[in-house]
Design an enzyme around this catalytic site. Structure first.
Site, PDB file in Angstrom:
ATOM      1  N   PRO A 186      -8.525 -59.714 -63.471  1.00 34.54           N
ATOM      2  CA  PRO A 186      -7.585 -60.589 -62.772  1.00 34.54           C
ATOM      3  C   PRO A 186      -6.522 -61.187 -63.702  1.00 34.54           C
ATOM      4  CG  PRO A 186      -9.869 -61.141 -62.203  1.00 34.54           C
ATOM      5  CD  PRO A 186      -9.916 -60.200 -63.361  1.00 34.54           C
TER       6      PRO A 186
ATOM      7  N   GLU B 151     -18.396 -62.205 -64.319  1.00 34.39           N
ATOM      8  CA  GLU B 151     -17.297 -63.143 -64.558  1.00 34.39           C
ATOM      9  C   GLU B 151     -16.204 -62.583 -65.452  1.00 34.39           C
ATOM     10  OE1 GLU B 151     -17.822 -65.297 -61.829  1.00 34.39           O
ATOM     11  OE2 GLU B 151     -16.508 -66.367 -63.193  1.00 34.39           O
TER      12      GLU B 151
ATOM     13  N   ARG C 188      -0.608 -39.363 -57.273  1.00 33.08           N
ATOM     14  CA  ARG C 188       0.386 -38.848 -56.325  1.00 33.08           C
ATOM     15  C   ARG C 188       1.763 -38.670 -56.968  1.00 33.08           C
ATOM     16  NH1 ARG C 188       3.865 -42.480 -54.577  1.00 33.08           N
ATOM     17  NH2 ARG C 188       4.480 -41.327 -52.737  1.00 33.08           N
TER      18      ARG C 188
HETATM   19  C1  9D3 Z   1     -13.728 -67.794 -61.798  1.00 29.60           C
HETATM   20  C2  9D3 Z   1     -12.670 -66.972 -62.357  1.00 29.60           C
HETATM   21  N1  9D3 Z   1     -12.560 -65.650 -61.699  1.00 29.60           N
HETATM   22  C3  9D3 Z   1     -11.246 -65.087 -62.064  1.00 29.60           C
HETATM   23  C4  9D3 Z   1     -10.292 -65.188 -60.929  1.00 29.60           C
HETATM   24  C5  9D3 Z   1     -13.623 -64.792 -62.179  1.00 29.60           C
HETATM   25  C6  9D3 Z   1     -13.565 -63.405 -61.709  1.00 29.60           C
HETATM   26  C7  9D3 Z   1     -13.385 -63.090 -60.377  1.00 29.60           C
HETATM   27  C8  9D3 Z   1     -13.395 -61.761 -59.957  1.00 29.60           C
HETATM   28  C9  9D3 Z   1     -13.715 -62.374 -62.604  1.00 29.60           C
HETATM   29  C10 9D3 Z   1     -13.725 -61.060 -62.186  1.00 29.60           C
HETATM   30  C11 9D3 Z   1     -13.578 -60.781 -60.861  1.00 29.60           C
HETATM   31  C12 9D3 Z   1     -13.608 -59.362 -60.411  1.00 29.60           C
HETATM   32  N2  9D3 Z   1     -12.237 -58.832 -60.273  1.00 29.60           N
HETATM   33  C13 9D3 Z   1     -11.831 -57.787 -60.980  1.00 29.60           C
HETATM   34  O1  9D3 Z   1     -12.587 -57.251 -61.762  1.00 29.60           O
HETATM   35  C14 9D3 Z   1     -10.457 -57.342 -60.833  1.00 29.60           C
HETATM   36  C15 9D3 Z   1      -9.391 -57.807 -60.004  1.00 29.60           C
HETATM   37  C16 9D3 Z   1      -9.314 -58.859 -59.035  1.00 29.60           C
HETATM   38  O2  9D3 Z   1     -10.269 -59.589 -58.726  1.00 29.60           O
HETATM   39  N3  9D3 Z   1      -8.107 -59.060 -58.420  1.00 29.60           N
HETATM   40  C17 9D3 Z   1      -7.012 -58.298 -58.669  1.00 29.60           C
HETATM   41  N4  9D3 Z   1      -7.042 -57.339 -59.560  1.00 29.60           N
HETATM   42  C18 9D3 Z   1      -8.226 -57.087 -60.205  1.00 29.60           C
HETATM   43  S1  9D3 Z   1      -8.442 -55.905 -61.356  1.00 29.60           S
HETATM   44  C19 9D3 Z   1     -10.021 -56.290 -61.600  1.00 29.60           C
END
Ligand code: 9D3
Length: 240
Positions: A89, A116, A154
């Protein structure tokens, strides 16, 4: 192009990569997509790949060992230099320009996490690019990896065939991308115009008369107009 995907859920990713355009790209020799199970690189008898964060706090953290060992082993499977991409994220937000850049590379290694997050030393030691697919929370990186692979494959030469040629011929309406024209500036960025197919009347709703007129100049003009109107209404940010 070769794409490796390192994940805790290869069995969730594989059917997606086997279907539709991606499957055709693979059987046609344009892309090779290989999924790897991170758990295969765990070093203890419980196949542990995550652990509790030092300093406390919620959730679990992806451990260095399995990720480093997996990247090492996977990269040795092919001579081409892999561009490492961590899906998180916190990454750069994916857009069409990033996809076009990635599509020009010989090999990608996508690393999808769960829990996390990743031990920070994975970033320090592997120096991966880091990508997010948008500002919303997923449960893991797998869906994001599928999005990246789909968007990249693609774009590979020969994958879309005629559909792409047709898109290129038409005027510069946005089809989610700026086609590679070699031009310094991308084509005009607009949302797609409204489209219709048979039947001419459905539940009392008629196809716009102009589309049945056979006047291709007028039709092109109408579509341009509709695309501009729709873009102004829904995505004014695209009209710089
Ligand atoms: C509490 C903080 N969170 C961050 C927003 C922790 C967290 C949430 C979700 C850590 C990892 C995740 C899992 N998400 C992904 O691995 C991820 C992701 C996403 O959640 N949104 C947009 N793009 C991506 S790319 C990988």
């Amino acid at each position: 192009m070769r794409i490796d995907v390192l994940t805790l859920f290869p069995e969730a990713c594989e059917p997606f990569f086997a279907a539709s355009i991606l499957g055709r790209a693979q059987s046609g020799g344009n892309a090779t997509i290989v999924c790897h199970n991170l758990r295969d690189y765990a070093t203890d008898r419980h196949n542990t790949v995550d652990d509790r964060p030092f300093g406390g706090g919620p959730g679990m953290v992806m451990m260095c060992g399995p990720v480093f060992d997996a990247v090492d082993a996977i990269e040795k499977q092919d001579e081409r230099q892999a561009t490492r991409i961590l899906l998180t994220p916190q990454g750069r937000r994916l857009d069409q320009a990033v996809l076009e850049e990635l599509a020009g590379l010989p090999r990608l290694l996508l690393i999808a996490g769960h829990y996390e997050g990743f031990d920070e030393r994975i970033r320090l030691g592997l120096a991966p690019r880091e990508l997010s697919i948008g500002d919303y929370v997923l449960s893991g990186g797998e869906a994001a990896a599928m999005v990246v692979v789909d968007g990249v494959v693609r774009l590979l030469p020969g994958v879309l065939g005629d559909e792409q040629g047709a898109a290129e011929d038409s005027f510069s309406v946005f089809r989610g991308e700026s086609r590679k024209t070699g031009a310094a500036t991308p084509t005009e960025t607009l949302l797609e115009y409204p489209q219709y197919t048979r039947p001419r009347v459905y539940h009392g709703m008629e196809v716009p008369e102009i589309l049945l007129s056979g006047d291709h100049g007028k039709i092109a003009e109408w579509r341009r107009e509709q695309a501009r109107k729709r873009t102004a209404e829904r995505r004014p940010d695209l009209l710089r």
